[in-house]
Design a protein around this motif. Structure first.
Motif, PDB file in Angstrom:
ATOM      1  N   THR A  75       0.836  -1.209   0.000  1.00  0.00           N
ATOM      2  CA  THR A  75       0.000   0.000   0.000  1.00  0.00           C
ATOM      3  C   THR A  75       0.868   1.255   0.000  1.00  0.00           C
ATOM      4  O   THR A  75       0.600   2.216  -0.739  1.00  0.00           O
ATOM      5  CB  THR A  75      -0.962  -0.013   1.203  1.00  0.00           C
ATOM      6  N   ILE A  80       2.190   1.903  -3.459  1.00  0.00           N
ATOM      7  CA  ILE A  80       1.169   2.447  -4.370  1.00  0.00           C
ATOM      8  C   ILE A  80       0.893   3.912  -4.054  1.00  0.00           C
ATOM      9  O   ILE A  80       0.754   4.742  -4.966  1.00  0.00           O
ATOM     10  CB  ILE A  80      -0.120   1.605  -4.285  1.00  0.00           C
ATOM     11  N   LEU A  81       0.813   4.248  -2.767  1.00  0.00           N
ATOM     12  CA  LEU A  81       0.576   5.648  -2.393  1.00  0.00           C
ATOM     13  C   LEU A  81       1.693   6.545  -2.914  1.00  0.00           C
ATOM     14  O   LEU A  81       1.439   7.657  -3.402  1.00  0.00           O
ATOM     15  CB  LEU A  81       0.469   5.781  -0.863  1.00  0.00           C
ATOM     16  N   GLU A 126       3.748   5.845  -5.476  1.00  0.00           N
ATOM     17  CA  GLU A 126       3.835   5.770  -6.942  1.00  0.00           C
ATOM     18  C   GLU A 126       2.681   6.514  -7.632  1.00  0.00           C
ATOM     19  O   GLU A 126       2.875   7.213  -8.620  1.00  0.00           O
ATOM     20  CB  GLU A 126       3.812   4.291  -7.354  1.00  0.00           C
ATOM     21  N   LYS A 127       1.460   6.370  -7.055  1.00  0.00           N
ATOM     22  CA  LYS A 127       0.275   6.873  -7.774  1.00  0.00           C
ATOM     23  C   LYS A 127      -0.385   8.093  -7.128  1.00  0.00           C
ATOM     24  O   LYS A 127      -1.180   8.779  -7.776  1.00  0.00           O
ATOM     25  CB  LYS A 127      -0.775   5.752  -7.878  1.00  0.00           C
ATOM     26  N   HIS A 128      -0.101   8.347  -5.853  1.00  0.00           N
ATOM     27  CA  HIS A 128      -0.858   9.385  -5.149  1.00  0.00           C
ATOM     28  C   HIS A 128       0.041  10.398  -4.415  1.00  0.00           C
ATOM     29  O   HIS A 128      -0.399  11.031  -3.456  1.00  0.00           O
ATOM     30  CB  HIS A 128      -1.824   8.738  -4.152  1.00  0.00           C
ATOM     31  N   ASN A 129       1.282  10.512  -4.857  1.00  0.00           N
ATOM     32  CA  ASN A 129       2.220  11.475  -4.243  1.00  0.00           C
ATOM     33  C   ASN A 129       2.350  11.297  -2.729  1.00  0.00           C
ATOM     34  O   ASN A 129       2.544  12.265  -1.990  1.00  0.00           O
ATOM     35  CB  ASN A 129       1.791  12.915  -4.551  1.00  0.00           C
ATOM     36  N   PRO A 153      -5.706   8.893  -0.920  1.00  0.00           N
ATOM     37  CA  PRO A 153      -6.675   9.463  -1.863  1.00  0.00           C
ATOM     38  C   PRO A 153      -8.067   9.575  -1.248  1.00  0.00           C
ATOM     39  O   PRO A 153      -8.526   8.666  -0.554  1.00  0.00           O
ATOM     40  CB  PRO A 153      -6.674   8.456  -3.015  1.00  0.00           C
ATOM     41  N   ALA A 209     -10.018   4.389  -5.554  1.00  0.00           N
ATOM     42  CA  ALA A 209      -8.572   4.398  -5.330  1.00  0.00           C
ATOM     43  C   ALA A 209      -8.225   3.747  -3.994  1.00  0.00           C
ATOM     44  O   ALA A 209      -7.233   3.011  -3.884  1.00  0.00           O
ATOM     45  CB  ALA A 209      -8.042   5.825  -5.377  1.00  0.00           C
ATOM     46  N   LEU A 245      -6.186  -0.405  -2.911  1.00  0.00           N
ATOM     47  CA  LEU A 245      -4.999  -0.621  -2.073  1.00  0.00           C
ATOM     48  C   LEU A 245      -5.061  -1.994  -1.403  1.00  0.00           C
ATOM     49  O   LEU A 245      -6.123  -2.409  -0.932  1.00  0.00           O
ATOM     50  CB  LEU A 245      -4.918   0.468  -0.995  1.00  0.00           C
TER      51      LEU A 245
END
Length: 213
Positions: free
Chosen positions: A92, A95-96, A98-101, A105, A110, A114
């Motif tokens: 998780t 991913i945060l 890589e995809k959500h700065n 989210p 979104a 996760l």
């Protein structure tokens, strides 16, 4: 259960606890997300004990990812299912970043994408961190909704759908906290404490218990 009775129940719960919140201890949406993932099939008390040691050391996606799976496990090994939870949390965090700065989210799809996050966890985060009028149905809420007759359903999705339909807008933000606390401390699983229940006269449970001597 009719609309008037439901409203009376909600008004009493609000009067007794005007500003309810989760018993998980957190200071950011990210900490809340991690705590909710950890709380699956575990008590809030056990999660808070673990995160009281973890968060001063690592409370961002970068810092927890840097711990690695084994490093994270050393902090959460007192919590049930900690092996799987450690794997999910590290994924998780990746991913945060890589995809959500590195931010949590404010978006259901979104969140549910996760690892370790299902509909219930997403609902808790959206409600508690972002003030969405969502209702997360856990075992306590499922029991209270069915036992009282407030929103009976055969599964959590049906109970959630009925609660969203029957709970007036003014109560939606807080209702899941009220019902969780009611289920945790009063309408408990084995023997509900009907004698000390503030909604006993409105509840439609047929097998009310006698107050303890």
């Amino acid at each position: 259960m009719n609309k008037d009775k439901r409203r009376q129940i909600l008004e009493r719960l609000r009067e007794a606890n005007p500003n309810p919140t989760t018993e998980l201890e957190y200071t950011s949406p990210f900490e809340l997300l991690i705590s909710v993932i950890l709380s699956a099939q575990a008590t809030d008390v056990s999660v808070n004990k673990a995160t009281a040691k973890l968060y001063p050391v690592a409370n961002t996606p970068e810092a927890i990812q840097a711990l690695g799976v084994d490093g994270l496990k050393s902090y959460i090994k007192t919590i049930g299912l900690y092996n799987a939870k450690a794997e999910n949390i590290i994924k998780t965090c990746a991913i945060l970043l890589e995809k959500h700065n590195g931010e949590v989210p404010e978006n259901r799809a979104a969140l549910e994408a996760l690892p370790g996050v299902g509909r219930k966890t997403a609902n808790v985060v959206l409600n508690t961190a972002f003030d969405w009028p969502t209702i997360a149905v856990d075992t306590h809420i499922f029991r209270v909704a069915n036992r009282t007759g407030f929103a009976p359903g055969k599964d959590v999705n049906e109970v959630e759908e009925k609660l969203l339909r029957h709970v007036p807008a003014e109560f939606k933000l807080d209702v899941h906290h009220w019902l969780i606390l009611h289920g945790r401390y009063t309408c408990i699983a084995r023997k509900p404490r009907c004698g000390s229940c503030l909604i006993e006269d409105l509840c439609e449970y047929k097998q009310k218990t006698e107050p303890e001597e």
